[in-house]
Design a protein around this motif. Sequence first.
Motif, PDB file in Angstrom:
ATOM      1  N   LEU A  15      -1.776   5.299  -5.782  1.00 56.23           N
ATOM      2  CA  LEU A  15      -2.937   4.362  -5.198  1.00 56.23           C
ATOM      3  C   LEU A  15      -2.882   2.845  -5.771  1.00 56.23           C
ATOM      4  O   LEU A  15      -2.993   1.835  -5.195  1.00 56.23           O
ATOM      5  N   LEU A  19      -1.907  -0.486  -3.869  1.00 54.58           N
ATOM      6  CA  LEU A  19      -2.624  -1.699  -3.727  1.00 54.58           C
ATOM      7  C   LEU A  19      -2.260  -2.801  -4.566  1.00 54.58           C
ATOM      8  O   LEU A  19      -2.672  -3.893  -4.515  1.00 54.58           O
ATOM      9  N   ALA A  28      -5.947  -1.632   2.752  1.00 56.35           N
ATOM     10  CA  ALA A  28      -7.226  -1.166   2.420  1.00 56.35           C
ATOM     11  C   ALA A  28      -8.307  -2.050   2.918  1.00 56.35           C
ATOM     12  O   ALA A  28      -9.341  -1.846   3.132  1.00 56.35           O
ATOM     13  N   VAL A  46     -19.009   3.921  -1.490  1.00 55.15           N
ATOM     14  CA  VAL A  46     -18.246   4.820  -2.282  1.00 55.15           C
ATOM     15  C   VAL A  46     -16.596   4.440  -2.239  1.00 55.15           C
ATOM     16  O   VAL A  46     -15.972   4.256  -3.317  1.00 55.15           O
ATOM     17  N   PHE A  47     -16.177   4.030  -1.195  1.00 56.41           N
ATOM     18  CA  PHE A  47     -14.885   3.493  -0.793  1.00 56.41           C
ATOM     19  C   PHE A  47     -14.528   2.335  -1.940  1.00 56.41           C
ATOM     20  O   PHE A  47     -13.634   2.594  -2.507  1.00 56.41           O
ATOM     21  N   GLU A  50     -14.322   3.474  -5.403  1.00 59.37           N
ATOM     22  CA  GLU A  50     -13.390   4.362  -5.691  1.00 59.37           C
ATOM     23  C   GLU A  50     -11.934   3.945  -5.925  1.00 59.37           C
ATOM     24  O   GLU A  50     -10.849   4.393  -6.378  1.00 59.37           O
ATOM     25  N   ILE A  51     -11.696   2.888  -4.815  1.00 60.60           N
ATOM     26  CA  ILE A  51     -10.399   2.286  -4.794  1.00 60.60           C
ATOM     27  C   ILE A  51     -10.222   1.359  -6.097  1.00 60.60           C
ATOM     28  O   ILE A  51      -9.281   0.771  -6.247  1.00 60.60           O
TER      29      ILE A  51
END
Lengths: 98, 98
Positions: A15, A19, A28, A46-47, A50-51
């Motif tokens: 990830l 990114l 993203a 949340v997203f 989390e990323i």
Amino acid sequence: QDRLENKTPLINENLKKCLSTKDGRLVASLILDFLQVFSLDFSLAVFQPEINSLNGLDGRDLVCRELGLSESELNRNSPVLLELVRRSRQKDEPSVIN
Amino acid sequence: QDRLENKTPLINENLKKCLSTKDGRLVASLILDFLQVFSLDFSLAVFQPEINSLNGLDGRDLVCRELGLSESELNRNSPVLLELVRRSRQKDEPSVIN
């Protein structure tokens, strides 16, 4: 169990690597745009953490520009990602499937 | 305040309308694939119930087929969406921006 232990850091690494690229950030950002357009506030909450990429994501205007889409063509109520998929299908499949 | 009251049902209507189309489901499926590839479990746990479309989302294999992508070309550790963005940029911009 050995495999699980090996897998988790690898995934996060993936990830992070994704990114760190321009296209990865664009992906993203497209997801973020989808969540925002449809006001999916719980997913947004949340997203984003989390990323862990609050810094690097592009706004809708920049996303459109990078994909060569004119923002004025797009409906404000429609995610950029939908337009991308539509264009992609038009180009690749002259009504072959369904 | 009147405007807010009018807006909320409209937004849910938008999402429902989007997910009722083939391209809309494809978009949601692409997001799902991204979350799965990177094991974003918290986002998955919220996204799926929030869009309320457990029934209609396509698996990675079907998504690839619909976009005319060969699944064998794709890295299992890489989201389909990334490939879509890459292809889209290659076609539209011969290295014009950046």
